[in-house]
Design an enzyme around this catalytic site. Structure first.
Site, PDB file in Angstrom:
ATOM      1  N   CYS A  45      10.866   6.610   2.504  1.00 14.84           N
ATOM      2  CA  CYS A  45       9.631   7.338   1.436  1.00 14.84           C
ATOM      3  C   CYS A  45       8.883   8.344   1.658  1.00 14.84           C
ATOM      4  O   CYS A  45       8.678   8.936   0.648  1.00 14.84           O
ATOM      5  CB  CYS A  45       8.543   6.512   2.740  1.00 14.84           C
ATOM      6  SG  CYS A  45       6.388   6.397   1.820  1.00 14.84           S
ATOM      7  N   THR A 147      14.796   0.428  11.075  1.00 10.79           N
ATOM      8  CA  THR A 147      16.203   1.034   9.390  1.00 10.79           C
ATOM      9  C   THR A 147      15.532   1.125   8.253  1.00 10.79           C
ATOM     10  O   THR A 147      16.019   2.239   7.778  1.00 10.79           O
ATOM     11  CB  THR A 147      17.136   0.809  10.071  1.00 10.79           C
ATOM     12  OG1 THR A 147      17.228  -0.220  10.100  1.00 10.79           O
ATOM     13  CG2 THR A 147      17.528   1.491  11.456  1.00 10.79           C
ATOM     14  N   GLY A 148      14.739   0.464   7.498  1.00  7.23           N
ATOM     15  CA  GLY A 148      14.875   0.514   6.375  1.00  7.23           C
ATOM     16  C   GLY A 148      15.467  -0.779   5.878  1.00  7.23           C
ATOM     17  O   GLY A 148      16.059  -1.240   5.931  1.00  7.23           O
ATOM     18  N   GLY A 184      17.584  -1.592 -14.617  1.00  3.83           N
ATOM     19  CA  GLY A 184      16.289  -2.423 -14.407  1.00  3.83           C
ATOM     20  C   GLY A 184      15.019  -2.109 -14.624  1.00  3.83           C
ATOM     21  O   GLY A 184      14.816  -0.911 -14.588  1.00  3.83           O
ATOM     22  N   VAL A 241      24.260  -5.710 -17.841  1.00  3.02           N
ATOM     23  CA  VAL A 241      24.978  -4.603 -17.637  1.00  3.02           C
ATOM     24  C   VAL A 241      26.754  -5.061 -17.329  1.00  3.02           C
ATOM     25  O   VAL A 241      26.704  -5.165 -16.531  1.00  3.02           O
ATOM     26  CB  VAL A 241      24.928  -3.378 -17.058  1.00  3.02           C
ATOM     27  CG1 VAL A 241      25.789  -2.078 -17.450  1.00  3.02           C
ATOM     28  CG2 VAL A 241      23.936  -2.485 -17.739  1.00  3.02           C
ATOM     29  N   LEU A 323       7.930  -2.490   0.747  1.00  5.06           N
ATOM     30  CA  LEU A 323       6.576  -1.585   0.784  1.00  5.06           C
ATOM     31  C   LEU A 323       6.384  -0.850   1.570  1.00  5.06           C
ATOM     32  O   LEU A 323       6.250  -1.361   3.213  1.00  5.06           O
ATOM     33  CB  LEU A 323       5.337  -2.488  -0.268  1.00  5.06           C
ATOM     34  CG  LEU A 323       5.336  -2.931  -0.905  1.00  5.06           C
ATOM     35  CD1 LEU A 323       3.979  -3.847  -1.324  1.00  5.06           C
ATOM     36  CD2 LEU A 323       5.428  -2.109  -2.234  1.00  5.06           C
ATOM     37  N   HIS A 448     -22.377   4.283 -11.115  1.00  2.00           N
ATOM     38  CA  HIS A 448     -22.078   4.506 -12.492  1.00  2.00           C
ATOM     39  C   HIS A 448     -22.561   5.869 -13.328  1.00  2.00           C
ATOM     40  O   HIS A 448     -23.032   6.738 -12.340  1.00  2.00           O
ATOM     41  CB  HIS A 448     -23.834   3.272 -13.184  1.00  2.00           C
ATOM     42  CG  HIS A 448     -22.980   3.922 -14.612  1.00  2.00           C
ATOM     43  ND1 HIS A 448     -22.576   2.952 -15.721  1.00  2.00           N
ATOM     44  CD2 HIS A 448     -23.988   4.731 -15.462  1.00  2.00           C
ATOM     45  CE1 HIS A 448     -22.512   3.668 -16.862  1.00  2.00           C
ATOM     46  NE2 HIS A 448     -23.689   4.685 -17.234  1.00  2.00           N
TER      47      HIS A 448
END
Length: 470
Positions: A45, A147-148, A184, A241, A323, A448
């Site tokens: 990240c 470890t992602g 993608g 592809v 995420l 506002h």
């Protein structure tokens, strides 16, 4: 096998899940070590994902705003240009500053950091091979795997890091591609495709599905695609592809779609078809940790324990969206469970954001999901063109869409396409976390002029009481 050190917790991985969990563990009284194989902390990240991509998105957005929109505000330029090297250097400084902050954070909490490759030796031991090759054994009451994930390739495409790249490579081009083909149409492809389109590339997005950003609400998807096409992105949907060849710097991408086979010629290809859990080399079997044979995700229970009760896993290693903020929330929950506290994550209230311009953000279920589940629901929408702040900024594209239960009024989903959607969605997340109804947002006084008034109006529309609807 070398020096042995004792800890209450060893965290493997220093990304948003790992380093947040490590700090929380110290706060709960644990003695903690963190293992990171890369030279810098922060994981994918901070180093090659969320942060550098947003830095380039912001830089390229400033440029395109100056090029196309500033004149509407009476601001004019002569011979406007950009310096890609400076842009890249700024991105690197942003990354360096944030990774340095993570290092200081762990140091301040007296967390031992080991830079090296981790391997499970047992449910309570992690072997770390450092750069000089010397092994260290870290013994712990608990181990947290964070470890992602890693990028997924496509059969027939070999990523060479030069002409054919993954998302990491697309963050560091030394020149603007004349033609970039993005394989993608998900979040990463749309974001990085937007960066290079703004800077002058012709961009073609090839997507197997009949729509981009497939997990988003249908109306959001249709509107976002229309806006991105207007910005110059070309989409080849329901197209796959079948092969890629590189000859003398020219890349030929063979594609097959509804209208048959054809070839796209370009100078760069970005493969962005998704990510998979990064478990290679962890030696999970030595600790008795099992994985899903289909997805590769580590199996965990509601406490984030794996098949081995002393080994926990979070983030991209476990099911759910890949995420950073999900990983952080799971890291905190897992550590709190270790400490005997109630730790959990509300998966119904995790926001998702696409950082194109306009931004797309969502939390909760889509209208399509509500229909599939036969949930009685009401929808309220409001366009940004109706808000004063959006008019002042000249950012009137997009809308807010709120879905609530037709009998209880409880908010089921919030979907935003427009300026500052990434920040606006936080109000929807908080509302869902507290089980709010559309009336709660509708009756809350919003400043506002602000963009957030559109959410208030959408909530009023859902209740059929907006002053702007009949």
């Amino acid at each position: 096998m070398g020096e042995k050190k004792q800890y209450d917790l060893v965290v493997v991985g220093s990304g948003p899940g790992g380093y947040v969990a490590a700090v929380r563990a110290v706060q709960l009284g644990f003695k903690v070590a963190c293992v990171e194989k890369a030279a810098r902390l922060g994981g994918v990240c901070l180093n090659v994902g969320c942060i550098p991509s947003k830095a380039l998105l912001d830089s390229s957005e400033h440029f395109i705003q100056a090029k196309e929109n500033f004149s509407n505000h009476g601001i004019r330029f002569d011979n406007l240009s950009f310096d890609l090297a400076v842009m890249m250097a700024r991105k690197e400084k942003v990354v360096a500053d944030l990774t340095d902050q993570v290092e200081k954070l762990l140091d301040r909490h007296k967390i031992d950091v080991f830079h090296g490759t981790a391997r499970l030796e047992s449910p309570r031991e992690v072997a770390v091979t450092v750069d000089d090759g010397s092994p260290k054994i870290l013994s712990a009451k608990n181990i947290l795997l964070a470890t992602g994930s890693e990028t997924v390739s496509v059969p027939g495409i070999s990523i060479d890091g030069d002409r054919i790249v993954d998302s990491t490579g697309a963050l560091s081009f030394d020149a603007v591609p004349e033609h970039l083909v993005v394989v993608g149409g998900g979040y990463v492809g749309l974001e990085l495709g937007s960066v290079w389109r703004r800077l002058g590339s012709a961009v073609t997005v090839v997507e197997m599905l009949p729509k981009i950003a497939a997990t988003m609400d249908g109306r959001i998807i249709r509107s976002l695609e229309r806006m991105l096409r207007k910005q110059g992105l070309d989409f080849r949907l329901e197209t796959r592809v079948s092969g890629v060849t590189v000859t003398n710097g020219t890349v030929k991408v063979a594609v097959e779609g509804k209208d048959g086979a054809s070839t796209l010629e370009c100078d760069r290809v970005l493969v962005a078809v998704g990510r998979r859990p990064l478990t290679r080399g962890l030696n999970l079997e030595a600790a008795g940790v099992g994985t899903d044979s289909r997805t590769g995700h580590v199996r965990v229970n509601s406490r984030y324990q794996t098949d081995a009760e002393t080994v926990y896993a979070i983030g991209d290693l476990v099911p759910g969206p890949a995420l950073a903020h999900k990983a952080s929330a799971e890291g905190i929950a897992a550590v709190e469970n270790m400490a005997g506290k109630p730790g959990e994550v509300n998966y119904d209230a995790i926001p998702a954001v696409i950082y194109t311009w306009p931004e797309a953000a969502a939390v909760g279920i889509t209208e399509e999901t509500a229909k599939e589940r036969r949930i009685p629901y009401c929808v309220g929408t409001y366009p940004f063109s109706g808000t004063g702040r959006a008019r002042c900024m000249g950012e009137t594209d997009g809308f807010v869409k709120l879905i609530c239960h037709s009998k209880t009024d409880r908010i089921l989903g919030v979907h935003i396409l427009g300026p500052r959607a990434a920040d606006m969605i936080a109000e929807g997340v908080l509302a869902m976390e507290f089980g709010a109804g559309s009336e709660d947002i509708a009756r809350t006084v919003h400043g506002h002029p602000t963009f957030s008034e559109a959410l208030m109006e959408a909530a009023q529309s859902a209740r059929k009481c907006s002053i702007y609807t009949s």
